[in-house]
Design a protein around this motif. Structure first.
Motif, PDB file in Angstrom:
ATOM      1  N   ALA A 207       0.825  -1.213   0.000  1.00 38.17           N
ATOM      2  CA  ALA A 207       0.000   0.000   0.000  1.00 38.17           C
ATOM      3  C   ALA A 207       0.859   1.262   0.000  1.00 38.17           C
ATOM      4  N   LEU A 208       2.014   1.214   0.664  1.00 39.40           N
ATOM      5  CA  LEU A 208       2.898   2.381   0.737  1.00 39.40           C
ATOM      6  C   LEU A 208       3.720   2.560  -0.537  1.00 39.40           C
ATOM      7  N   GLY A 209       4.021   1.465  -1.202  1.00 39.52           N
ATOM      8  CA  GLY A 209       4.874   1.529  -2.381  1.00 39.52           C
ATOM      9  C   GLY A 209       6.324   1.270  -2.014  1.00 39.52           C
ATOM     10  N   GLU A 210       7.081   0.811  -2.968  1.00 38.18           N
ATOM     11  CA  GLU A 210       8.464   0.405  -2.719  1.00 38.18           C
ATOM     12  C   GLU A 210       9.351   1.553  -2.271  1.00 38.18           C
ATOM     13  N   ALA A 211       9.017   2.761  -2.643  1.00 36.56           N
ATOM     14  CA  ALA A 211       9.895   3.900  -2.348  1.00 36.56           C
ATOM     15  C   ALA A 211       9.661   4.489  -0.959  1.00 36.56           C
ATOM     16  N   SER A 212       8.758   3.920  -0.202  1.00 37.85           N
ATOM     17  CA  SER A 212       8.404   4.546   1.081  1.00 37.85           C
ATOM     18  C   SER A 212       9.555   4.510   2.086  1.00 37.85           C
ATOM     19  N   GLY A 213      10.255   3.398   2.153  1.00 39.29           N
ATOM     20  CA  GLY A 213      11.368   3.274   3.090  1.00 39.29           C
ATOM     21  C   GLY A 213      10.951   3.190   4.547  1.00 39.29           C
ATOM     22  N   ALA A 214       9.684   2.925   4.806  1.00 33.91           N
ATOM     23  CA  ALA A 214       9.207   2.834   6.194  1.00 33.91           C
ATOM     24  C   ALA A 214       9.850   1.642   6.898  1.00 33.91           C
ATOM     25  N   ARG A 215      10.370   1.892   8.080  1.00 31.78           N
ATOM     26  CA  ARG A 215      11.012   0.835   8.863  1.00 31.78           C
ATOM     27  C   ARG A 215       9.955   0.155   9.733  1.00 31.78           C
ATOM     28  N   SER A 216       9.831  -1.144   9.568  1.00 29.54           N
ATOM     29  CA  SER A 216       8.783  -1.866  10.301  1.00 29.54           C
ATOM     30  C   SER A 216       9.396  -2.879  11.258  1.00 29.54           C
ATOM     31  N   LEU A 217       8.637  -3.190  12.298  1.00 34.78           N
ATOM     32  CA  LEU A 217       9.061  -4.170  13.302  1.00 34.78           C
ATOM     33  C   LEU A 217       7.852  -5.011  13.681  1.00 34.78           C
ATOM     34  N   VAL A 218       8.045  -6.311  13.707  1.00 32.60           N
ATOM     35  CA  VAL A 218       6.999  -7.238  14.147  1.00 32.60           C
ATOM     36  C   VAL A 218       7.320  -7.698  15.564  1.00 32.60           C
ATOM     37  N   VAL A 219       6.324  -7.598  16.439  1.00 32.54           N
ATOM     38  CA  VAL A 219       6.491  -8.028  17.833  1.00 32.54           C
ATOM     39  C   VAL A 219       5.379  -9.018  18.168  1.00 32.54           C
ATOM     40  N   TYR A 220       5.727 -10.292  18.221  1.00 26.60           N
ATOM     41  CA  TYR A 220       4.767 -11.311  18.647  1.00 26.60           C
ATOM     42  C   TYR A 220       4.703 -11.330  20.180  1.00 26.60           C
ATOM     43  N   GLN A 221       3.666 -11.970  20.692  1.00 29.01           N
ATOM     44  CA  GLN A 221       3.591 -12.208  22.131  1.00 29.01           C
ATOM     45  C   GLN A 221       3.300 -13.687  22.375  1.00 29.01           C
ATOM     46  N   ASN A 222       4.193 -14.330  23.112  1.00 36.43           N
ATOM     47  CA  ASN A 222       3.978 -15.701  23.587  1.00 36.43           C
ATOM     48  C   ASN A 222       3.696 -16.698  22.463  1.00 36.43           C
ATOM     49  N   ALA A 223       4.426 -16.572  21.373  1.00 39.27           N
ATOM     50  CA  ALA A 223       4.259 -17.521  20.270  1.00 39.27           C
ATOM     51  C   ALA A 223       4.546 -18.937  20.776  1.00 39.27           C
ATOM     52  N   GLU A 224       3.668 -19.857  20.455  1.00 33.79           N
ATOM     53  CA  GLU A 224       3.737 -21.200  21.040  1.00 33.79           C
ATOM     54  C   GLU A 224       5.039 -21.922  20.711  1.00 33.79           C
ATOM     55  N   GLY A 225       5.441 -21.872  19.435  1.00 34.63           N
ATOM     56  CA  GLY A 225       6.650 -22.585  19.043  1.00 34.63           C
ATOM     57  C   GLY A 225       7.868 -22.099  19.804  1.00 34.63           C
ATOM     58  N   VAL A 226       7.980 -20.786  19.936  1.00 35.75           N
ATOM     59  CA  VAL A 226       9.103 -20.198  20.668  1.00 35.75           C
ATOM     60  C   VAL A 226       9.030 -20.572  22.137  1.00 35.75           C
ATOM     61  N   TYR A 227       7.848 -20.460  22.723  1.00 35.28           N
ATOM     62  CA  TYR A 227       7.702 -20.728  24.159  1.00 35.28           C
ATOM     63  C   TYR A 227       8.109 -22.157  24.501  1.00 35.28           C
ATOM     64  N   TRP A 228       7.606 -23.118  23.735  1.00 33.06           N
ATOM     65  CA  TRP A 228       7.901 -24.517  24.082  1.00 33.06           C
ATOM     66  C   TRP A 228       9.368 -24.860  23.827  1.00 33.06           C
ATOM     67  N   ARG A 229       9.983 -24.210  22.858  1.00 30.26           N
ATOM     68  CA  ARG A 229      11.416 -24.434  22.651  1.00 30.26           C
ATOM     69  C   ARG A 229      12.201 -23.906  23.856  1.00 30.26           C
ATOM     70  N   LEU A 230      11.847 -22.722  24.319  1.00 34.60           N
ATOM     71  CA  LEU A 230      12.501 -22.164  25.507  1.00 34.60           C
ATOM     72  C   LEU A 230      12.246 -23.045  26.731  1.00 34.60           C
ATOM     73  N   ALA A 231      11.029 -23.571  26.836  1.00 31.24           N
ATOM     74  CA  ALA A 231      10.688 -24.417  27.979  1.00 31.24           C
ATOM     75  C   ALA A 231      11.545 -25.678  27.994  1.00 31.24           C
ATOM     76  N   ARG A 232      11.723 -26.274  26.838  1.00 30.16           N
ATOM     77  CA  ARG A 232      12.543 -27.493  26.769  1.00 30.16           C
ATOM     78  C   ARG A 232      14.005 -27.199  27.102  1.00 30.16           C
ATOM     79  N   GLU A 233      14.421 -25.970  26.840  1.00 31.67           N
ATOM     80  CA  GLU A 233      15.803 -25.580  27.134  1.00 31.67           C
ATOM     81  C   GLU A 233      15.956 -25.042  28.555  1.00 31.67           C
ATOM     82  N   GLY A 234      14.846 -24.999  29.296  1.00 30.45           N
ATOM     83  CA  GLY A 234      14.898 -24.511  30.674  1.00 30.45           C
ATOM     84  C   GLY A 234      15.088 -23.015  30.788  1.00 30.45           C
ATOM     85  N   LYS A 235      14.680 -22.255  29.772  1.00 31.24           N
ATOM     86  CA  LYS A 235      14.919 -20.809  29.760  1.00 31.24           C
ATOM     87  C   LYS A 235      13.662 -19.978  30.014  1.00 31.24           C
ATOM     88  N   VAL A 236      12.511 -20.633  30.174  1.00 33.75           N
ATOM     89  CA  VAL A 236      11.292 -19.876  30.459  1.00 33.75           C
ATOM     90  C   VAL A 236      11.448 -19.199  31.814  1.00 33.75           C
TER      91      VAL A 236
END
Length: 516
Positions: A207-236
């Motif tokens: 929608a912005l077009g290729e020339a926009s140059g807008a810097r974007s960041l995605v922030v998930y919360q409690n994604a299941e795959g990440v959480y269970w990997r951390l849990a198995r590693e004892g890092k939760v």
């Protein structure tokens, strides 16, 4: 795998299946959309400190924050991110999926002080008891308090292309906000699946077009795959945030089990019920126990400090219970099954309340059981023959339900009419429970001496299901009698202190008393 982690993962899978049964009609497009999200969130690259998250948010023009709509902590975390950039040199815009674009004019009027909050919530379809806490109401109130622009980005859509159409609509509105002359920073709060880079972020880029140059960041919360990997590693617990291979971030503030429970609690919420909030469960339990204890004439103060409150969010729930009492392997197996059944309970031997749901009703019910334990001590957990154990459990369930009704008088109880409907429509164990409940209730009135022949004493699920149902019916009748002045406080106090030496006699005495 540690036993505690295995139990937590088993509960997650059980609840996932339960949710899948509720959410019907998933299209092939939805399944593909979900699969793309899961592939993106199956691994992580490194653990990040909290300040690194703030730095990346401040360095971005548009931040996509994943939301779990029924989890208040998800919205609170979003507002924390907003707060971190609100006083920067750039104007901040909130783009919210929880409000449909067709309500933009009403939102603008509310933010400008021309429309009352009550009217706005009504237009948004948020009736009494909804929109509170950290939901739409809190988000909009925050925006008004800090004079922030809100862009409503959702739209109604159905069919195979509904997700694509919703993303396209949201993208146009987000892009329009980003094109403003003062170059605001836009923080988007939208359902977790939408924030996968190939979904809504990709639509915004187009929608912005290729020339926009807008810097974007995605922030998930409690994604299941990440959480269970951390849990198995004892890092939760040690990891508050991680960076994913594609540069997205994932914040860890609640387990996937808690996220699921917030949705199930939303589905199962009864009239007058309200969420406790995970962090306040113990404090609220103690308040409720003190309240019920005063009415029951039972001093609970000296026992409260020793009482333990464990929730399904606690990965080590079974371990903590086991450490507070001596249990056989068979009893531990039974406790494990109970946790997986998503039912709350009070365990006298461990002086522990297990809350399967962070709801006021559950906490009040187990607080009543705790008060009962303070009143009679070991008699509550005394060994009994099968028949006496059945009626003792009916009475314990009755007192628990009665206690919850004292706190929430609007709490409903499944009556015999509903049990008759379940008998006609249900299958398997549910139908068998209904049959036993209906048969026993009929015998209570007509031939009470024959009722003992109608007890399901050999099968655990039937034993617990039927005694639970009969106990609730008696507890509801007890509350109605108390509320109408037919049962006085002295009688209630005596029942709380009754050691139940003859539980069958006590049960039928109260049934007769309350059926007059």
């Amino acid at each position: 795998m540690r036993a505690s982690l295995a139990l937590h993962l088993a509960l997650f899978r059980r609840q996932k299946a339960q949710i899948a049964r509720v959410i019907e009609g998933q299209t092939a497009a939805f399944r593909a959309y979900e699969a793309r999200y899961r592939r993106r969130t199956s691994e992580y690259r490194r653990v990040l400190p909290a300040h690194a998250v703030s730095q990346q948010v401040r360095a971005s023009d548009v931040v996509y924050v994943g939301d779990y709509h029924t989890l208040p902590l998800a919205q609170e975390t979003y507002l924390d991110l907003v707060e971190g950039v609100r006083e920067s040199e750039r104007r901040v815009v909130l783009a919210l999926e929880c409000v449909e674009g067709r309500h933009q004019a009403s939102v603008d009027a509310y933010l400008a002080g021309r429309l009352a909050e009550r009217v706005l919530l009504s237009r948004l379809g948020l009736g009494p008891g909804q929109g509170s806490g950290s939901g739409p109401r809190a988000l909009l109130a925050y925006a008004k308090r800090h004079r922030l622009q809100v862009v409503a980005i959702d739209r109604r859509a159905q069919g195979e292309r509904s997700l694509e159409l919703r993303d396209a609509y949201a993208a146009e509105r987000i892009a329009r906000a980003l094109r403003a002359g003062d170059q605001p920073r836009v923080l988007v709060l939208v359902g977790q699946y939408h924030v996968a880079p190939c979904h809504l972020p990709a639509q915004v880029e187009r929608a912005l077009g290729e020339a926009s140059g807008a810097r974007s960041l995605v922030v998930y919360q409690n994604a299941e795959g990440v959480y269970w990997r951390l849990a198995r590693e004892g890092k939760v617990g040690a990891a508050q945030a991680v960076e994913l291979p594609d540069g997205a971030l994932c914040l860890l503030n609640a387990s996937p089990v808690v996220c699921q429970q917030s949705f199930l609690d939303y589905l199962e919420a009864e009239a007058g019920d309200s969420p406790l909030g995970e962090r306040g469960a113990t404090e609220r339990f103690r308040e409720l126990a003190s309240l019920i204890g005063r009415l029951a004439g039972v001093s609970v103060g000296r026992w409260l400090d020793d009482a333990e409150v464990v929730t399904a969010a606690d990965e080590d729930a079974l371990v903590r219970i086991q450490q507070r009492g001596r249990f056989t392997q068979g009893e531990l197996a039974q406790l494990r099954r109970h946790i997986l059944s998503r039912e709350s309970c009070y365990i006298p031997r461990a002086r522990t309340a297990y809350l399967a749901s962070l709801s006021l009703n559950h906490a009040a019910e187990e607080a009543a059981h705790f008060v009962r334990h303070c009143a009679v001590g070991d008699a509550m957990d005394a060994p009994r023959g099968a028949s006496d154990a059945f009626y003792a459990r009916c009475l314990e369930e009755a007192l628990g339900f009665f206690g919850s009704k004292l706190v929430n008088p609007r709490r409903g109880c499944v009556g015999t009419g509903e049990w008759a409907l379940r008998f006609a429509q249900a299958r398997g164990v549910e139908r068998q429970i209904a049959a036993f409940v209906l048969a026993h209730k009929a015998a209570e009135v007509e031939v009470p001496h024959e009722a003992v022949k109608l007890l399901p004493l050999r099968k655990d699920r039937l034993f617990h299901g039927v005694s639970h149902a009969l106990g609730y019916l008696l507890g509801d009748a007890l509350y109605q009698g108390f509320d109408q002045g037919l049962v006085d406080r002295t009688e209630v106090r005596a029942l709380f202190r009754n050691p139940l030496e003859d539980p069958r006699l006590t049960y039928f005495d109260w049934v007769r008393r309350l059926s007059r």
